[in-house]
Design a protein around this motif. Structure first.
Motif, PDB file in Angstrom:
ATOM      1  N   LEU A  55       0.823  -1.201   0.000  1.00 37.92           N
ATOM      2  CA  LEU A  55       0.000   0.000   0.000  1.00 37.92           C
ATOM      3  C   LEU A  55       0.859   1.254   0.000  1.00 37.92           C
ATOM      4  O   LEU A  55       0.494   2.263  -0.617  1.00 37.92           O
ATOM      5  CB  LEU A  55      -0.936  -0.011   1.215  1.00 37.92           C
ATOM      6  CG  LEU A  55      -1.945  -1.165   1.264  1.00 37.92           C
ATOM      7  CD1 LEU A  55      -2.782  -1.079   2.538  1.00 37.92           C
ATOM      8  CD2 LEU A  55      -2.838  -1.150   0.031  1.00 37.92           C
ATOM      9  N   THR A  56       1.998   1.186   0.681  1.00 42.42           N
ATOM     10  CA  THR A  56       2.915   2.329   0.668  1.00 42.42           C
ATOM     11  C   THR A  56       3.418   2.586  -0.748  1.00 42.42           C
ATOM     12  O   THR A  56       3.468   3.740  -1.219  1.00 42.42           O
ATOM     13  CB  THR A  56       4.096   2.071   1.613  1.00 42.42           C
ATOM     14  OG1 THR A  56       3.604   1.830   2.931  1.00 42.42           O
ATOM     15  CG2 THR A  56       5.044   3.262   1.638  1.00 42.42           C
ATOM     16  N   TYR A  57       3.794   1.515  -1.476  1.00 37.81           N
ATOM     17  CA  TYR A  57       4.275   1.674  -2.852  1.00 37.81           C
ATOM     18  C   TYR A  57       3.176   2.215  -3.760  1.00 37.81           C
ATOM     19  O   TYR A  57       3.440   3.032  -4.657  1.00 37.81           O
ATOM     20  CB  TYR A  57       4.780   0.340  -3.386  1.00 37.81           C
ATOM     21  CG  TYR A  57       5.974  -0.224  -2.632  1.00 37.81           C
ATOM     22  CD1 TYR A  57       6.825   0.619  -1.926  1.00 37.81           C
ATOM     23  CD2 TYR A  57       6.239  -1.592  -2.612  1.00 37.81           C
ATOM     24  CE1 TYR A  57       7.920   0.110  -1.232  1.00 37.81           C
ATOM     25  CE2 TYR A  57       7.322  -2.100  -1.929  1.00 37.81           C
ATOM     26  CZ  TYR A  57       8.156  -1.247  -1.228  1.00 37.81           C
ATOM     27  OH  TYR A  57       9.233  -1.750  -0.540  1.00 37.81           O
ATOM     28  N   VAL A  58       1.923   1.797  -3.506  1.00 33.80           N
ATOM     29  CA  VAL A  58       0.811   2.317  -4.305  1.00 33.80           C
ATOM     30  C   VAL A  58       0.658   3.817  -4.088  1.00 33.80           C
ATOM     31  O   VAL A  58       0.490   4.594  -5.038  1.00 33.80           O
ATOM     32  CB  VAL A  58      -0.499   1.579  -3.936  1.00 33.80           C
ATOM     33  CG1 VAL A  58      -1.698   2.272  -4.594  1.00 33.80           C
ATOM     34  CG2 VAL A  58      -0.436   0.135  -4.386  1.00 33.80           C
ATOM     35  N   SER A  59       0.727   4.250  -2.834  1.00 34.27           N
ATOM     36  CA  SER A  59       0.535   5.669  -2.519  1.00 34.27           C
ATOM     37  C   SER A  59       1.648   6.534  -3.077  1.00 34.27           C
ATOM     38  O   SER A  59       1.461   7.744  -3.260  1.00 34.27           O
ATOM     39  CB  SER A  59       0.454   5.860  -1.004  1.00 34.27           C
ATOM     40  OG  SER A  59       1.696   5.601  -0.385  1.00 34.27           O
ATOM     41  N   GLN A  60       2.807   5.945  -3.386  1.00 29.90           N
ATOM     42  CA  GLN A  60       3.948   6.707  -3.871  1.00 29.90           C
ATOM     43  C   GLN A  60       4.013   6.794  -5.391  1.00 29.90           C
ATOM     44  O   GLN A  60       4.935   7.400  -5.937  1.00 29.90           O
ATOM     45  CB  GLN A  60       5.241   6.094  -3.328  1.00 29.90           C
ATOM     46  CG  GLN A  60       5.377   6.238  -1.818  1.00 29.90           C
ATOM     47  CD  GLN A  60       6.554   5.467  -1.249  1.00 29.90           C
ATOM     48  OE1 GLN A  60       7.166   4.644  -1.953  1.00 29.90           O
ATOM     49  NE2 GLN A  60       6.901   5.732   0.001  1.00 29.90           N
ATOM     50  N   LEU A  61       3.048   6.195  -6.077  1.00 31.22           N
ATOM     51  CA  LEU A  61       3.030   6.277  -7.549  1.00 31.22           C
ATOM     52  C   LEU A  61       2.719   7.706  -7.987  1.00 31.22           C
ATOM     53  O   LEU A  61       1.758   8.320  -7.519  1.00 31.22           O
ATOM     54  CB  LEU A  61       1.981   5.325  -8.115  1.00 31.22           C
ATOM     55  CG  LEU A  61       2.259   3.815  -7.973  1.00 31.22           C
ATOM     56  CD1 LEU A  61       1.066   3.018  -8.466  1.00 31.22           C
ATOM     57  CD2 LEU A  61       3.519   3.435  -8.740  1.00 31.22           C
TER      58      LEU A  61
END
Length: 846
Positions: free
Chosen positions: A220-226
């Motif tokens: 979820l962290t990687y998703v939010s950083q897109l």
């Protein structure tokens, strides 16, 4: 099945040794440029990750050891590519590894290099890898494998603006598909851990799952950083899929952690736009999820966002966020009857904190929260004796009085209804918080209605709560309300000191209103019983005395004409008598004496002052029995009388006569001497202080004959003390003064009588200096000679004059000499002292 701790340590140590051996052989093969051997030893190294006997924490140690070696292997693959071998060939080559787990680790390593080199599109390779990882279904092994995949591919996603974006590589939608697919599969593996093993190991499994939570949340962290993630994409694709996974997994730990992760990692603006979706999901969570913590996090983030952005505040207001949160709490409680009362109250605590941050001036919201909490708890039968729920309710009820004006908070219509759910003991804890809040905030309670309301809320501190009708609706059945008799003196004093301090917070600029506040408070305090009154009534009395000073000696009433010095002093007299009934005679005596002084000096009312002192004498006679207390009380009476200047000759003579009579009846002769000397001062008063000096009705007693008579009585008391000591000495066996181990003076009983003589002498010297006509140098000389003779006689008799008396005597003589030598000062004083002759016998004592 997991091994024991010692067995795991052994397995971990053996696995580490095997990894190090395989890594050494792998590096040697790479140095020899032997691809086949390098892959064989790398697969052997990775095979150690196939174990299922280690806890996640120990498995992580093994994983990190392998991870460091995979970095070397990736460098070797890069060197092979530089020599002309394509990544497509390497990608196909590593698929020949014998076991699934080593094969997938090698494919991930090569696949990421494949994407980075641009020989293949990121979309196809990542989709292939995320699908192939389904081949590992063991929870721990699968989670770490997918964590390796998401970590190595993080910078290779076809995000907007990324070099890997394009027709072949895909776009941000493909990046989202990869990350969310990996997230869903990892969550399934994580949840599956809960259902493995026996029931008795449940706590251990939950602890291990907690150690692996971050592996799942990183997706979820990687998703939010897109970079390409906008609100439309988030609201249309990301949040629905994430919420679906959270709800369908039906696992307490996963739902709690993932919902919190969604709130924390995605932007506040996204939460503001998708608030309805988030709130609608809450009732679908498992009963074991701490919804109050989830709601608290969400409301806290939005409140901070509104505080930093005026536009966000306007949006929250326009969308009625407060009403939505309140409805969501009600929906959760309705959908999950098993939610405890404590969790329900904590949700309303979070809602009140949100309201205070976003709508600080809207007190109606606070009242609505209290009403909703009361409705929710009442529908569940109250608190049911849940101690944790009671603590949460106390926290909820404390918020209005700490975040808002105390009186305003207590004035909310729903406050007493919700407070009625508390047991009496918990009610007392809340009452203590209310009092402390009033004191800490410096709030002034300025109306009778507010005082009545305040004492209603703190009644467990003021008086015992008696009868079943006073018990809280949520109290445990049959529990008796606490009484003051159940408490020790220290606890009673600690509570009542707070109440006493609260009395000074009752204030109004109008004297009549202020008096009404104090009178209302007294009516409540009198219900508390003697053990409480001895601490609270003195404070009430001194607060009333301050009103007398405000009225002034002119006798003016308040602005409304309802209070006069006469009525106020009468009220104070009654308060002092109530304190006397509370078996606290000395405190009551001091209060009555202070009232007498105020009636004299501030109100100028002779009759009221006389009544106060007569009441004080009556209380002294009937209520003070212990001798030390009688001595202390009598000196307080004499000191207070000396400060009054309103009495005419007749009343003054009566009061002085009474004081002298009590002085003569003290048990010890030494106490009689000191008290009579003090009474002598009543016949020679100082001038009235301030602007009252010389005004009509101000009387200053100056009776030289009476001074001499009182000092003569003191001298006779000292002589009686001497006779009493001599009689006692004759009744005891003779002890030689030089007997070994016997201190000087031990042979004489009552050796302190010499001190009495010296004290009388000092008072004569005082009045000689003041210029009292009857205290002439000749009179003082006679007393001086008599005292010197007693000192000499006491020393000859073997120690009747003790060391303390000698020091007192020597100090007195030094004073006489110094005054006699003060010729450069007041000549009249110097002449009086110069006429005194220090006896020769006294001089020999130095």
């Amino acid at each position: 099945m997991e091994a024991s701790d010692s067995e795991q340590d052994r397995i971990l140590a053996e696995a580490k040794q095997a990894i190090k051996r395989a890594a050494y052989s792998m590096r040697k093969a790479m140095e020899e440029d032997n691809m086949r051997e390098a892959l064989r030893f790398s697969a052997a190294m990775l095979s150690e990750l196939r174990t299922s006997q280690l806890t996640p924490q120990k498995y992580y140690e093994l994983y990190m050891l392998v991870f460091d070696q995979l970095v070397n292997l990736e460098t070797f693959f890069g060197d092979e590519h530089a020599k002309g071998r394509t990544y497509a060939q390497l990608y196909e080559l590593v698929q020949h590894a014998g076991n699934v787990l080593p094969r997938l680790y090698l494919m991930v390593a090569v696949g990421c290099l494949y994407i980075r080199a641009g020989e293949a599109g990121a979309r196809d390779v990542l989709a292939d890898l995320v699908e192939l990882c389904k081949g590992v279904q063991h929870p721990t092994r699968g989670l770490f494998l997918r964590a390796y995949l998401s970590q190595r591919s993080r910078g290779l996603l076809p995000d907007t603006g990324s070099p890997y974006e394009g027709p072949a590589g895909g776009n941000v939608n493909d990046a989202l598909h990869f990350l969310l697919s990996n997230f869903v599969e990892m969550n399934k593996l994580w949840v599956r851990m809960q259902h493995q093993g026996s029931v008795r190991d449940r706590e251990k499994r939950e602890r291990e799952r907690g150690q692996l939570a971050d592996l799942v949340g990183k997706n979820l962290t990687y998703v939010s950083q897109l970079d390409g993630l906008g609100y439309e994409l988030y609201a249309g694709q990301v949040l629905p899929r994430v919420l679906e996974q959270i709800i369908t997994c039906k696992d307490d730990i996963a739902q709690q952690y993932l919902f919190q992760a969604v709130i924390q990692v995605f932007p506040d603006a996204f939460h503001l736009g998708t608030l309805s979706a988030l709130l609608d999901a809450l009732p679908q969570l498992q009963p074991g999820v701490k919804v109050h913590a989830v709601l608290g996090s969400l409301m806290d983030r939005l409140a901070k966002y509104a505080g930093a952005d005026a536009g966000a505040l306007a949006r929250l207001t326009s969308m009625a966020a407060f009403d939505r949160f309140r409805a969501a709490i009600a929906a959760v409680l309705a959908a999950q009857p098993g939610v405890g009362s404590a969790e329900g109250v904590e949700m309303y605590v979070a809602l009140m904190n949100f309201s205070a941050a976003v709508h600080p001036n809207n007190v109606d919201h606070v009242n609505q929260v209290l009403a909703a909490a009361h409705t929710a708890l009442s529908s569940r039968g109250g608190l049911g004796g849940d101690v944790r729920a009671e603590k949460a309710l106390v926290a909820l009820l404390s918020l209005p009085i700490t975040r808002y004006d105390v009186v305003t908070g207590l004035g909310l219509s729903e406050y007493p209804r919700l407070m009625s759910l508390l047991r009496p003991r918990t009610h007392k804890d809340l009452a203590t918080r209310i009092v402390c809040s009033v004191l800490d905030s410096g709030t002034r309670v300025s109306s009778v209605e507010r005082v009545t309301m305040l004492f209603k809320f703190i009644r467990p501190l003021v008086h015992d709560v008696a009868g079943e009708g006073e018990r809280g609706e949520g109290a445990r059945g049959g529990e008796a309300p606490p009484t003051v008799d159940d408490m020790d003196d220290e606890d009673v004093a600690s509570e009542q000191v707070l109440v006493a301090r609260l009395l000074h917070a009752l204030h109004s600029d109008d004297v009549a209103t202020h008096f009404a506040l104090l009178d209302t408070a007294r009516a409540q305090l009198l219900l508390g019983g003697p053990r409480r009154l001895r601490h609270t009534l003195p404070a009430l009395g001194w607060a009333g005395l301050a009103l007398v000073k405000r009225l002034g000696a002119g006798g003016q009433g308040s602005s409304s004409g309802e209070v006069t010095p006469t009525s106020l002093v009468q009220w104070l007299l009654a308060t002092g008598l109530h304190l006397g009934d509370a078996r606290e005679p000395l405190s009551a005596l001091r209060l009555l004496l202070a009232v007498g002084v105020a009636a004299s000096e501030d109100a100028g009312q002779e009759e009221l002052a006389r009544d106060a002192f007569e009441q004080a004498f009556t209380l002294y006679e009937e209520g003070v029995a212990e001798q030390r207390a009688r001595v202390t009380g009598l000196h307080s009476i004499v000191g207070s009388l000396h400060a009054t200047h309103v009495f005419g000759p007749d009343n003054w003579a009566t009061l002085v006569h009474n004081a002298a009579g009590y002085a003569s009846r003290l048990l010890k002769r030494a106490d009689q001497v000191r008290a009579l000397c003090a009474c002598a001062r009543l016949s020679w008063q100082d001038e009235a202080a301030g602007d009252r000096a010389g005004k009509p009705g101000v009387h200053v007693a100056r009776d030289a004959e009476q001074v001499a008579a009182m000092l003569q009585r003191a001298l006779k008391a000292a002589q009686a003390a001497k006779r009493q000591a001599e009689a006692a000495a004759r009744a005891l066996p003779y002890v030689p003064p030089a007997a070994p181990g016997v201190p000087a003076g031990a042979s004489a009983v009552g050796a302190s009588y010499v001190t009495c003589f010296v004290e009388v002498l000092n008072h004569h010297l005082t009045y000689l200096e003041l210029g009292v006509d009857t205290i002439t140098p000749a009179v003082v000389q006679g007393v001086l000679d008599e005292v010197a003779g007693e000192v000499v006689a006491g020393r000859k008799e073997g120690g009747a004059t003790d060391a303390e008396a000698l020091r007192y005597w020597h100090a007195t003589l030094r004073h006489v000499r110094s005054r006699a030598r003060a010729g450069e000062g007041d000549s009249a004083h110097a002449a009086r002292f110069a006429a005194l002759q220090v006896p020769p016998a006294a001089a020999d004592l130095h």
